[in-house]
Write an enzyme that holds these catalytic residues in place. Sequence first.
Site, PDB file in Angstrom:
ATOM      1  N   ALA A  79       0.877  -1.174   0.000  1.00  0.00           N
ATOM      2  CA  ALA A  79       0.000   0.000   0.000  1.00  0.00           C
ATOM      3  C   ALA A  79       0.914   1.224   0.000  1.00  0.00           C
ATOM      4  O   ALA A  79       2.085   1.128   0.375  1.00  0.00           O
ATOM      5  CB  ALA A  79      -0.886  -0.012   1.242  1.00  0.00           C
ATOM      6  N   GLY A 122       0.765  -4.789   1.039  1.00  0.00           N
ATOM      7  CA  GLY A 122      -0.482  -4.785   0.275  1.00  0.00           C
ATOM      8  C   GLY A 122      -0.338  -5.445  -1.085  1.00  0.00           C
ATOM      9  O   GLY A 122      -1.321  -5.944  -1.639  1.00  0.00           O
ATOM     10  N   GLU A 125      -0.843  -8.963  -0.393  1.00  0.00           N
ATOM     11  CA  GLU A 125      -2.254  -9.144  -0.024  1.00  0.00           C
ATOM     12  C   GLU A 125      -3.166  -9.091  -1.249  1.00  0.00           C
ATOM     13  O   GLU A 125      -4.102  -9.882  -1.375  1.00  0.00           O
ATOM     14  CB  GLU A 125      -2.651  -8.072   1.000  1.00  0.00           C
ATOM     15  CG  GLU A 125      -1.912  -8.276   2.311  1.00  0.00           C
ATOM     16  CD  GLU A 125      -2.103  -7.134   3.290  1.00  0.00           C
ATOM     17  OE1 GLU A 125      -1.686  -6.009   2.957  1.00  0.00           O
ATOM     18  OE2 GLU A 125      -2.667  -7.360   4.356  1.00  0.00           O
ATOM     19  N   GLU A 145       5.200  -5.060   7.042  1.00  0.00           N
ATOM     20  CA  GLU A 145       4.576  -3.933   7.747  1.00  0.00           C
ATOM     21  C   GLU A 145       5.196  -3.675   9.115  1.00  0.00           C
ATOM     22  O   GLU A 145       5.257  -2.531   9.561  1.00  0.00           O
ATOM     23  CB  GLU A 145       3.066  -4.172   7.895  1.00  0.00           C
ATOM     24  CG  GLU A 145       2.260  -3.993   6.613  1.00  0.00           C
ATOM     25  CD  GLU A 145       2.173  -5.248   5.755  1.00  0.00           C
ATOM     26  OE1 GLU A 145       2.904  -6.233   6.026  1.00  0.00           O
ATOM     27  OE2 GLU A 145       1.368  -5.251   4.802  1.00  0.00           O
TER      28      GLU A 145
HETATM   29  N1  CAA Z   1       4.720   3.183  -0.714  1.00  0.00           N
HETATM   30  C1  CAA Z   1       5.116   4.337  -1.266  1.00  0.00           C
HETATM   31  N2  CAA Z   1       6.231   4.442  -2.021  1.00  0.00           N
HETATM   32  C2  CAA Z   1       6.965   3.324  -2.196  1.00  0.00           C
HETATM   33  C3  CAA Z   1       6.594   2.088  -1.631  1.00  0.00           C
HETATM   34  C4  CAA Z   1       5.412   2.036  -0.854  1.00  0.00           C
HETATM   35  N3  CAA Z   1       4.956   0.911  -0.320  1.00  0.00           N
HETATM   36  N4  CAA Z   1       7.533   1.169  -1.971  1.00  0.00           N
HETATM   37  C5  CAA Z   1       8.431   1.811  -2.735  1.00  0.00           C
HETATM   38  N5  CAA Z   1       8.095   3.101  -2.878  1.00  0.00           N
HETATM   39  C6  CAA Z   1       8.814   4.139  -3.618  1.00  0.00           C
HETATM   40  C7  CAA Z   1      10.061   4.565  -2.872  1.00  0.00           C
HETATM   41  O1  CAA Z   1       9.761   5.498  -1.851  1.00  0.00           O
HETATM   42  C8  CAA Z   1      10.892   5.151  -3.995  1.00  0.00           C
HETATM   43  O2  CAA Z   1      10.406   6.437  -4.281  1.00  0.00           O
HETATM   44  P1  CAA Z   1      11.441   7.674  -4.466  1.00  0.00           P
HETATM   45  O3  CAA Z   1      12.206   7.298  -5.706  1.00  0.00           O
HETATM   46  O4  CAA Z   1      10.525   8.841  -4.657  1.00  0.00           O
HETATM   47  O5  CAA Z   1      12.292   7.709  -3.250  1.00  0.00           O
HETATM   48  C9  CAA Z   1      10.526   4.248  -5.179  1.00  0.00           C
HETATM   49  O6  CAA Z   1       9.293   3.615  -4.840  1.00  0.00           O
HETATM   50  C10 CAA Z   1      11.564   3.163  -5.428  1.00  0.00           C
HETATM   51  O7  CAA Z   1      11.743   2.457  -4.203  1.00  0.00           O
HETATM   52  P2  CAA Z   1      13.188   2.252  -3.504  1.00  0.00           P
HETATM   53  O8  CAA Z   1      14.115   3.350  -3.897  1.00  0.00           O
HETATM   54  O9  CAA Z   1      12.951   2.036  -2.049  1.00  0.00           O
HETATM   55  O10 CAA Z   1      13.641   0.906  -4.235  1.00  0.00           O
HETATM   56  P3  CAA Z   1      14.627  -0.214  -3.664  1.00  0.00           P
HETATM   57  O11 CAA Z   1      14.865  -1.151  -4.795  1.00  0.00           O
HETATM   58  O12 CAA Z   1      15.780   0.398  -2.962  1.00  0.00           O
HETATM   59  O13 CAA Z   1      13.777  -0.973  -2.521  1.00  0.00           O
HETATM   60  C11 CAA Z   1      11.835  -2.085  -1.610  1.00  0.00           C
HETATM   61  C12 CAA Z   1      12.651  -1.716  -2.886  1.00  0.00           C
HETATM   62  C13 CAA Z   1      12.638  -3.038  -0.731  1.00  0.00           C
HETATM   63  C14 CAA Z   1      10.568  -2.762  -2.083  1.00  0.00           C
HETATM   64  C15 CAA Z   1      11.524  -0.774  -0.817  1.00  0.00           C
HETATM   65  O14 CAA Z   1      10.973   0.183  -1.707  1.00  0.00           O
HETATM   66  C16 CAA Z   1      10.542  -0.963   0.303  1.00  0.00           C
HETATM   67  O15 CAA Z   1      10.905  -1.444   1.360  1.00  0.00           O
HETATM   68  N6  CAA Z   1       9.258  -0.581   0.086  1.00  0.00           N
HETATM   69  C17 CAA Z   1       8.244  -0.629   1.114  1.00  0.00           C
HETATM   70  C18 CAA Z   1       7.765  -2.046   1.355  1.00  0.00           C
HETATM   71  C19 CAA Z   1       6.704  -2.033   2.436  1.00  0.00           C
HETATM   72  O16 CAA Z   1       6.954  -1.690   3.584  1.00  0.00           O
HETATM   73  N7  CAA Z   1       5.471  -2.404   2.067  1.00  0.00           N
HETATM   74  C20 CAA Z   1       4.348  -2.421   2.983  1.00  0.00           C
HETATM   75  C21 CAA Z   1       3.602  -1.127   2.921  1.00  0.00           C
HETATM   76  S1  CAA Z   1       2.353  -0.961   4.159  1.00  0.00           S
HETATM   77  C22 CAA Z   1       1.056  -1.899   3.604  1.00  0.00           C
HETATM   78  O17 CAA Z   1       1.097  -2.480   2.551  1.00  0.00           O
HETATM   79  C23 CAA Z   1      -0.147  -1.949   4.531  1.00  0.00           C
HETATM   80  C24 CAA Z   1      -1.152  -2.983   4.167  1.00  0.00           C
HETATM   81  O18 CAA Z   1      -1.119  -4.049   4.649  1.00  0.00           O
HETATM   82  C25 CAA Z   1      -2.239  -2.683   3.253  1.00  0.00           C
END
Ligand code: CAA
Length: 271
Positions: A79, A122, A125, A145
């Site tokens: 998400a 998400g 999910e 998360e």
């Molecule tokens: N939300 C918003 N933006 C996100 C995102 C997310 N879930 N995942 C990645 N992005 C964005 C990053 O912020 C980045 O944007 P910028 O270039 O503007 O900084 C862009 O996508 C590229 O991401 P990274 O530079 O981080 O890429 P990476 O290859 O270094 O890392 C990754 C990849 C490991 C997937 C890392 O992006 C990450 O950890 N993402 C978040 C994963 C996460 O925590 N997901 C759960 C979200 S909460 C949820 O989903 C709640 C639910 O249950 C519904």
Amino acid sequence: MRMTTTTMTYTNILVEKQETSPGSGIYIGLVALNRPSALNALNNHLMQELVEAMQAFDKDDTVRAIVLSGSERAFAAGADIKEMADETTVSIMSKDNFATWDRVKAVKKPIVAAVSGFALGGGCELMMMCDMIVASETAQFGQPEVNIGVIPGAGGTQRLTHALGKYKAMEIILTGRPMTANEALQAGLVNKVVPVELYLEEAKNLAIQIASKSPVATQLAKEAILKAFDGSLDDGLRFERKNFYMLFSSEDQKEGMKAFMEKRKAKFVGR
Ligand code: CAA
């Protein structure tokens, strides 16, 4: 050569219909998540478009099955953290944006997920709301998360537990660690794992196979299979969403999501 037709234009998804064989008049519906700058992070607008596209396929009698994919790099990285970082329990509960996700669950036609790269939070999910999952060898699955001070809020605690059993689901959700495609295959989370250049084709082939059957039978079979865990699933989903929304009262949620956006490690204090 199979014919594809672009149907409607959306901002965050690509939507096409593909004829299963020339002149058959029978199609599979293709939806690809398309927010590459955010690794297909699932914001409200994208989810609304996705639901609209799926509902349109549900109403289209020529479409017999749907394939949902992302890109090679990411099915979806979760998400959208940036969209929800500043929410409070009251604001997130009153908007109840996650209710939109329930409408994916209501799609009657069989959905095959074609997954490559990140399927996290998400993203994992949403994938588990689909009915079958074809993964590329590069796919990574997980519920990270806890790393940002929350829990899965779109079905992860329920559907992953159904798929993996209690102990493995506890490990994956409580540690937030990713699973490889092969681990997911062995654990029963995905139907098959293929080289990255084949995952989309394999998913389409599965959808085409289903499209050749009676659509009345496949839709009623889907409905009946989902009944196998429906009653307790709905209670579980409500319970999970309440706990997810409650976490937006915690300092740890604020710190966890802020740390993600500032690209640093979160410092959790337990309140
Ligand atoms: N939300 C918003 N933006 C996100 C995102 C997310 N879930 N995942 C990645 N992005 C964005 C990053 O912020 C980045 O944007 P910028 O270039 O503007 O900084 C862009 O996508 C590229 O991401 P990274 O530079 O981080 O890429 P990476 O290859 O270094 O890392 C990754 C990849 C490991 C997937 C890392 O992006 C990450 O950890 N993402 C978040 C994963 C996460 O925590 N997901 C759960 C979200 S909460 C949820 O989903 C709640 C639910 O249950 C519904």
